[in-house]
Structure formats: C-alpha cells, structure tokens
Design a protein around this motif. Structure first.
Motif, PDB file in Angstrom:
ATOM      1  N   ASP A  46       0.849  -1.192   0.000  1.00  0.00           N
ATOM      2  CA  ASP A  46       0.000   0.000   0.000  1.00  0.00           C
ATOM      3  C   ASP A  46       0.889   1.248   0.000  1.00  0.00           C
ATOM      4  O   ASP A  46       1.534   1.566   1.003  1.00  0.00           O
ATOM      5  CB  ASP A  46      -0.913  -0.018   1.232  1.00  0.00           C
ATOM      6  CG  ASP A  46      -1.827   1.197   1.297  1.00  0.00           C
ATOM      7  OD1 ASP A  46      -1.836   1.997   0.339  1.00  0.00           O
ATOM      8  OD2 ASP A  46      -2.538   1.343   2.310  1.00  0.00           O
ATOM      9  N   GLU A  79      -5.098  -8.573   3.451  1.00  0.00           N
ATOM     10  CA  GLU A  79      -4.108  -7.563   3.784  1.00  0.00           C
ATOM     11  C   GLU A  79      -3.573  -7.830   5.187  1.00  0.00           C
ATOM     12  O   GLU A  79      -4.308  -8.310   6.059  1.00  0.00           O
ATOM     13  CB  GLU A  79      -4.720  -6.158   3.752  1.00  0.00           C
ATOM     14  CG  GLU A  79      -5.248  -5.706   2.394  1.00  0.00           C
ATOM     15  CD  GLU A  79      -6.662  -6.170   2.115  1.00  0.00           C
ATOM     16  OE1 GLU A  79      -7.043  -6.271   0.940  1.00  0.00           O
ATOM     17  OE2 GLU A  79      -7.401  -6.450   3.093  1.00  0.00           O
ATOM     18  N   LYS A 102      -6.576  -8.958   7.522  1.00  0.00           N
ATOM     19  CA  LYS A 102      -7.891  -9.023   6.879  1.00  0.00           C
ATOM     20  C   LYS A 102      -7.890 -10.151   5.855  1.00  0.00           C
ATOM     21  O   LYS A 102      -6.903 -10.334   5.127  1.00  0.00           O
ATOM     22  CB  LYS A 102      -8.218  -7.713   6.161  1.00  0.00           C
ATOM     23  CG  LYS A 102      -8.100  -6.466   7.006  1.00  0.00           C
ATOM     24  CD  LYS A 102      -8.356  -5.234   6.147  1.00  0.00           C
ATOM     25  CE  LYS A 102      -7.995  -3.955   6.859  1.00  0.00           C
ATOM     26  NZ  LYS A 102      -8.208  -2.768   5.996  1.00  0.00           N
ATOM     27  N   ASN A 106     -12.565 -11.142  -3.467  1.00  0.00           N
ATOM     28  CA  ASN A 106     -12.955 -10.128  -4.441  1.00  0.00           C
ATOM     29  C   ASN A 106     -13.698 -10.794  -5.588  1.00  0.00           C
ATOM     30  O   ASN A 106     -13.372 -11.933  -5.971  1.00  0.00           O
ATOM     31  CB  ASN A 106     -11.731  -9.397  -5.011  1.00  0.00           C
ATOM     32  CG  ASN A 106     -11.031  -8.543  -3.987  1.00  0.00           C
ATOM     33  OD1 ASN A 106     -11.639  -8.104  -3.016  1.00  0.00           O
ATOM     34  ND2 ASN A 106      -9.745  -8.305  -4.191  1.00  0.00           N
ATOM     35  N   ARG A 125     -14.284  -8.415   3.450  1.00  0.00           N
ATOM     36  CA  ARG A 125     -13.180  -8.824   4.306  1.00  0.00           C
ATOM     37  C   ARG A 125     -13.701  -9.015   5.736  1.00  0.00           C
ATOM     38  O   ARG A 125     -14.689  -8.391   6.142  1.00  0.00           O
ATOM     39  CB  ARG A 125     -12.074  -7.771   4.352  1.00  0.00           C
ATOM     40  CG  ARG A 125     -11.463  -7.404   3.036  1.00  0.00           C
ATOM     41  CD  ARG A 125     -10.503  -8.442   2.514  1.00  0.00           C
ATOM     42  NE  ARG A 125      -9.799  -7.888   1.375  1.00  0.00           N
ATOM     43  CZ  ARG A 125     -10.301  -7.866   0.138  1.00  0.00           C
ATOM     44  NH1 ARG A 125     -11.499  -8.383  -0.091  1.00  0.00           N
ATOM     45  NH2 ARG A 125      -9.609  -7.354  -0.854  1.00  0.00           N
ATOM     46  N   GLU A 168     -15.855  -5.723   6.412  1.00  0.00           N
ATOM     47  CA  GLU A 168     -15.414  -4.627   5.551  1.00  0.00           C
ATOM     48  C   GLU A 168     -15.922  -4.836   4.130  1.00  0.00           C
ATOM     49  O   GLU A 168     -15.678  -5.875   3.518  1.00  0.00           O
ATOM     50  CB  GLU A 168     -13.883  -4.586   5.580  1.00  0.00           C
ATOM     51  CG  GLU A 168     -13.232  -3.425   4.895  1.00  0.00           C
ATOM     52  CD  GLU A 168     -11.730  -3.362   5.211  1.00  0.00           C
ATOM     53  OE1 GLU A 168     -11.387  -3.085   6.377  1.00  0.00           O
ATOM     54  OE2 GLU A 168     -10.924  -3.627   4.314  1.00  0.00           O
ATOM     55  N   VAL A 170     -15.595  -3.754   0.262  1.00  0.00           N
ATOM     56  CA  VAL A 170     -14.497  -3.228  -0.546  1.00  0.00           C
ATOM     57  C   VAL A 170     -14.957  -3.034  -2.003  1.00  0.00           C
ATOM     58  O   VAL A 170     -15.677  -3.865  -2.552  1.00  0.00           O
ATOM     59  CB  VAL A 170     -13.291  -4.195  -0.542  1.00  0.00           C
ATOM     60  CG1 VAL A 170     -12.107  -3.588  -1.283  1.00  0.00           C
ATOM     61  CG2 VAL A 170     -12.902  -4.572   0.868  1.00  0.00           C
ATOM     62  N   GLY A 172     -12.917  -1.649  -5.689  1.00  0.00           N
ATOM     63  CA  GLY A 172     -11.642  -1.150  -6.178  1.00  0.00           C
ATOM     64  C   GLY A 172     -11.314  -1.561  -7.597  1.00  0.00           C
ATOM     65  O   GLY A 172     -12.113  -2.212  -8.285  1.00  0.00           O
ATOM     66  N   SER A 186      -8.504   1.140  -3.769  1.00  0.00           N
ATOM     67  CA  SER A 186      -9.753   0.599  -3.249  1.00  0.00           C
ATOM     68  C   SER A 186     -10.306   1.513  -2.169  1.00  0.00           C
ATOM     69  O   SER A 186      -9.566   2.237  -1.507  1.00  0.00           O
ATOM     70  CB  SER A 186      -9.552  -0.817  -2.691  1.00  0.00           C
ATOM     71  OG  SER A 186      -8.761  -0.782  -1.526  1.00  0.00           O
ATOM     72  N   ARG A 188     -13.004   1.441   1.251  1.00  0.00           N
ATOM     73  CA  ARG A 188     -13.557   0.483   2.201  1.00  0.00           C
ATOM     74  C   ARG A 188     -14.515   1.158   3.180  1.00  0.00           C
ATOM     75  O   ARG A 188     -14.275   2.278   3.622  1.00  0.00           O
ATOM     76  CB  ARG A 188     -12.426  -0.175   3.009  1.00  0.00           C
ATOM     77  CG  ARG A 188     -11.619  -1.173   2.152  1.00  0.00           C
ATOM     78  CD  ARG A 188     -10.173  -0.752   2.004  1.00  0.00           C
ATOM     79  NE  ARG A 188      -9.473  -1.570   1.028  1.00  0.00           N
ATOM     80  CZ  ARG A 188      -9.045  -2.810   1.261  1.00  0.00           C
ATOM     81  NH1 ARG A 188      -9.254  -3.383   2.425  1.00  0.00           N
ATOM     82  NH2 ARG A 188      -8.417  -3.472   0.322  1.00  0.00           N
ATOM     83  N   ASN A 190     -16.300   0.077   6.858  1.00  0.00           N
ATOM     84  CA  ASN A 190     -16.118  -0.911   7.913  1.00  0.00           C
ATOM     85  C   ASN A 190     -17.229  -0.846   8.954  1.00  0.00           C
ATOM     86  O   ASN A 190     -17.750   0.232   9.259  1.00  0.00           O
ATOM     87  CB  ASN A 190     -14.775  -0.688   8.626  1.00  0.00           C
ATOM     88  CG  ASN A 190     -13.630  -0.496   7.661  1.00  0.00           C
ATOM     89  OD1 ASN A 190     -13.603  -1.113   6.601  1.00  0.00           O
ATOM     90  ND2 ASN A 190     -12.695   0.359   8.011  1.00  0.00           N
TER      91      ASN A 190
END
Length: 245
Positions: A46, A79, A102, A106, A125, A168, A170, A172, A186, A188, A190
């Motif tokens: 990241d 992640e 996480k 996807n 996630r 979470e 997501v 992206g 992406s 997110r 939560n």
C-alpha cells in the motif's frame, strides 16, 4: 528508371497476390484463437500508508496486500499490516500501536478483451486487530465559557491487550501497466462486530480499521502497486466467427 519500374511492378504483384489470398481466406470460416487466462498470486504494498509515514510525523504504517485467483471472477484476497498513530484533538492526545489482518474475497465485474487482465471488483473482508492505546494528555471539559480553559493534564497511562474485529465492504480497481506489474486503489466501509475497550477510555482509532465514527463505523482507502506471479494457465474456447461468402 527501369529498375524503379521493375520494383514498382513487383510490389504491385505482391499486393495483388496478398489481396487475392485474403479474399480467398474470407470465404473460409475464420477461427479465433483460444483465450489464455492466467492464474496465480499477486502481492504488493500500500503506497498510501508508506508515503504517509514520510510526510505525516504522527503516523507510521505499512500494509502488504495480496490476492489469489480461484476462478474466472473470484479471488481470495487479504491484507496484513501495522500502524502507529498519534491523534490530537481539542480534548485528547493519544497514541495507538498495533497490527491487523484481513481476509476475504474479491469478485471481478469487468469482462476483459483478448489478453487484458484488468480487474474492477467488489468484495468482503473480515478484519482482526490487536493493539494498545496510550493516553498522552487530556483536558477537562469546561462547561462555563466565561472562564479560561484549564491546562491539559499530562498522562502516560497505557492500555494493553486490546482487540477489535469487523466486516469490511471493498470496491476497487487493479490495472495492468507493465508485464506482471499492477497499480490499483480501493475504498472500504467498515462495521465493528467486536471491540474490547479499555476501562475508562475508548478505542477511538483501531489499526486497520482507522478512526471510529459513531462508535462502530469506519472508512478506509489504499493505493497499491503489486506484482503478479503466474502459476498456471487455462484456455477458454471461443466461438467460431463465420464470414458470409
């Protein structure tokens, strides 16, 4: 001059032969080559958290991202990272340190052309974080505006053994920019499902979850660069395109 004429005549003959051959090929059924799909592991970092560690003095963080393609559209994804964040507002100054993980999936909603390997995805996630909070200082609320604000009370109280879990959502994009190199981002949203709070304090910032809003909601963002490690390939049949005579 004669050589030029001969060269021009030869080129014309070659073009004519090509056109005749192409016209003959059009009378046949044209068969598209099979589409090659690559499966493997994509690992990256990241860049948002990494760069933030340089320009924001009260933040240090690192996140490794990865996904593994299971089927045409589904990817296992996750992640792992750590964060060290100091938050200063009108009444509190505290520091949060911890790690998080996480895991989820996807779903690629984008239909690629030919050998493109771009991904526009949505996913889920489940996140887990373990961390500590240190209350650096706090200020007692002044209910009477006619009096000056009292000085901040210095503190070094530390709350250890804290944890949180959340789900979470997501959304992206991952785009191939070079051979096996991808950039993506992406967004997110939560929602906390478990939150072990310290006595007399609250988890206002959770590593991997970010700042909490209204008690149990948070938002996040990442910008990644990753490398794809191909493990195997599959061929998908493509329907024949028949050309009319």
């Amino acid at each position: 001059m004669k050589r030029t004429l001969k060269f021009t005549f030869s080129i014309c003959l070659l073009l004519a032969a090509f056109l005749v051959n192409a016209q003959g090929e059009q009378k046949k059924d044209s068969v598209a080559p099979p589409k090659i799909s690559r499966y493997g592991l994509r690992v990256g970092i990241d860049l948002f958290k990494l760069s933030r560690s340089f320009y924001e003095k009260d933040y240090k963080g690192l996140e490794i991202v990865g996904d593994y393609r299971l089927t045409k559209s589904y990817y296992l994804a996750g992640e792992i990272g750590n964060e060290n964040k100091t938050v200063k507002d009108d009444h509190l100054d505290f520091t949060t340190k911890g790690t998080y993980f996480k895991a989820g999936f996807n779903y690629n909603t984008y239909e690629n052309w030919l050998d493109m390997e771009n991904v526009i995805y949505v996913g889920l996630r489940y996140g887990v974080s373990t961390f500590s909070q240190t209350l650096n200082s706090y200020q007692i609320y002044n209910a009477n505006p006619y009096f000056a604000e009292p000085p901040a009370i210095q503190s070094a109280e530390k709350f250890s053994g804290l944890s949180a879990q959340w789900v979470e959502f997501v959304a992206g994009v991952n785009a191939k920019v070079f051979n096996n190199i991808y950039v993506g981002f992406s967004f997110r949203i939560n929602k906390l499902v478990a939150n072990k709070k310290p006595s007399g304090f609250d988890n206002l910032y959770i590593p991997g979850f970010n700042r909490t809003y209204d008690g149990d909601f948070g938002v996040g963002f990442n910008y990644t660069v990753s490398y794809f490690i191909p493990l195997y390939k599959t061929k998908s049949a493509v329907a024949n395109n028949k050309v009319k005579k």
